[in-house]
Write an enzyme that holds these catalytic residues in place. Structure first.
Site, PDB file in Angstrom:
ATOM      1  N   ARG A 231      11.144 -40.751  30.667  1.00  0.00           N
ATOM      2  CA  ARG A 231      11.494 -40.083  29.485  1.00  0.00           C
ATOM      3  C   ARG A 231      12.815 -39.337  29.550  1.00  0.00           C
ATOM      4  O   ARG A 231      12.951 -38.872  30.554  1.00  0.00           O
ATOM      5  CB  ARG A 231      10.248 -39.142  29.053  1.00  0.00           C
ATOM      6  N   GLU A 260      16.785 -40.527  21.753  1.00  0.00           N
ATOM      7  CA  GLU A 260      16.761 -41.825  21.254  1.00  0.00           C
ATOM      8  C   GLU A 260      16.707 -42.023  19.786  1.00  0.00           C
ATOM      9  O   GLU A 260      15.868 -41.289  19.106  1.00  0.00           O
ATOM     10  CB  GLU A 260      15.668 -42.479  21.980  1.00  0.00           C
ATOM     11  N   HIS A 278      15.882 -48.398  25.675  1.00  0.00           N
ATOM     12  CA  HIS A 278      14.056 -48.199  26.099  1.00  0.00           C
ATOM     13  C   HIS A 278      13.349 -49.483  26.053  1.00  0.00           C
ATOM     14  O   HIS A 278      12.344 -49.545  25.090  1.00  0.00           O
ATOM     15  CB  HIS A 278      13.604 -46.908  25.148  1.00  0.00           C
TER      16      HIS A 278
HETATM   17  C1  8YV Z   1       7.276 -48.150  24.496  1.00  0.00           C
HETATM   18  C2  8YV Z   1       6.845 -46.302  26.351  1.00  0.00           C
HETATM   19  O1  8YV Z   1       8.528 -47.727  24.025  1.00  0.00           O
HETATM   20  O2  8YV Z   1       4.679 -47.017  26.915  1.00  0.00           O
HETATM   21  C3  8YV Z   1       5.439 -46.023  26.658  1.00  0.00           C
HETATM   22  O3  8YV Z   1       5.159 -44.993  26.900  1.00  0.00           O
HETATM   23  O4  8YV Z   1       7.563 -45.533  26.267  1.00  0.00           O
HETATM   24  C4  8YV Z   1       7.046 -47.738  26.172  1.00  0.00           C
HETATM   25  O5  8YV Z   1       6.128 -48.513  26.470  1.00  0.00           O
HETATM   26  C5  8YV Z   1       6.638 -47.640  23.359  1.00  0.00           C
HETATM   27  O6  8YV Z   1       5.784 -46.799  23.508  1.00  0.00           O
HETATM   28  C6  8YV Z   1       5.935 -48.964  22.564  1.00  0.00           C
HETATM   29  O7  8YV Z   1       5.417 -48.524  21.616  1.00  0.00           O
END
Ligand code: 8YV
Length: 312
Positions: A231, A260, A278
């Site tokens: 993150r 982001e 991301h």
């Molecule tokens: C995705 C993520 O961007 O799993 C996570 O925590 O950051 C990523 O896999 C996102 O959540 C997809 O919805």
């Protein structure tokens, strides 16, 4: 069969939205688009569906007296106020494991990209500059030292891959994992000082906010590379920009950012930086598997079964 009311709090892909709408009455981000309509249906909302970046706080929960379940499409859920959910008897689920390979693959790809200067070399060729001469020599990754910040499921998948490159693997985490054949450092600064590649794969949230600060970057040093697939909040982004501009570290390969999809413009002009939007888990195979887990958790909840992948 009644179709429970679900509020989505993120734009969901069709492979999730369509089966969701087939099984539930879906109110797509209504709290953001139509306050009056949202106020009318809020008392009947029993579930929330969001992504790993979604913000689900006590303020929203308090508007939803019938809320019982939050299903996150992501392994990370740092945007969900989990304690507030727990206090309201609201279950939370996420989508671990199915994305380990993709996130670990991208971490290694980013390390190779920054060390071997692959984006820079590709730009050199595309600009037609090769006839005028080669690109500068790059840095070998095989056999180097990889420090992994966070040794959970994905951290271990990264370590396995790094070992396949003959790398020396060390890590830091909330606690040592004696069963693992890697060197443990209880301080991230000590790990950074012993690393050529420092890979960030911790959860986000208050516990790791700005964990990677100017001191850690100083310890990583002018030949060291930072890779972040966790993150943006885990890294002090302003300190990182300064460290890159002043050559305090050798370079950075980043898939995540503090705000982001906005990326500090100062990074755009820096040669020793690789930038990604991301996308660590962004493959058809993985996102569809994540979508199925979101649905499985919702279906389990409304059928009175234990959740397959509960957070709380
Ligand atoms: C995705 C993520 O961007 O799993 C996570 O925590 O950051 C990523 O896999 C996102 O959540 C997809 O919805």
């Amino acid at each position: 069969m009644t179709r429970p009311d679900i509020l989505t709090v993120a734009k969901l892909a069709p492979f999730l939205m369509e089966p969701l709408q087939a099984a539930f009455t879906v109110h797509d981000r209504l709290h953001e688009t139509d306050a009056a309509a949202f106020a009318r249906i809020a008392p009947s909302i029993q579930g929330i569906c969001g992504s790993g970046e979604s913000k689900v706080g006590a303020a929203l929960m308090d508007q939803l007296p019938a809320l019982r379940m939050i299903s996150i499409m992501g392994v990370g859920y740092d945007g969900v106020e989990v304690a507030a959910a727990k206090a309201r008897g609201v279950l939370v689920s996420h989508t671990p494991d199915v994305l380990n390979d993709d996130v670990a693959d991208l971490a290694i790809a980013l390390a190779l990209n920054i060390a071997r200067r692959i984006p820079q070399a590709e730009r050199h060729v595309r600009a037609g500059l090769w006839p005028q001469g080669p690109v500068p020599l790059a840095t070998k990754m095989s056999g180097a030292r990889m420090g992994i910040v966070g040794m959970g499921r994905i951290g271990q998948a990264i370590a396995t891959r790094a070992r396949a490159f003959g790398m020396h693997v060390a890590y830091t985490a909330r606690s040592a994992k004696p069963e693992l054949p890697y060197t443990f450092h209880d301080q991230v600064t000590a790990l950074a000082a012993q690393s050529d590649f420092l890979v960030i794969i911790t959860p986000g949230g208050a516990g790791t906010r700005k964990l990677i600060d100017a001191t850690v970057l100083q310890a990583l040093g002018p030949k060291g590379y930072l890779i972040n697939v966790a993150r943006g909040s885990v890294v002090d982004e302003a300190a990182l920009v300064t460290a890159l501009q002043q050559g305090t570290i050798g370079g950075a390969a980043l898939d995540v950012f503090e705000n982001e999809p906005h990326v500090p413009e100062a990074l755009f002009g820096l040669e020793q930086v690789v930038l990604q939007p991301h996308q660590a888990s962004a493959t058809h195979e993985t996102r569809e598997a994540m979508g199925r887990l979101v649905l499985d958790n919702l279906a389990a909840h409304f059928a009175g079964r234990p959740l397959p992948t509960a957070v709380v």
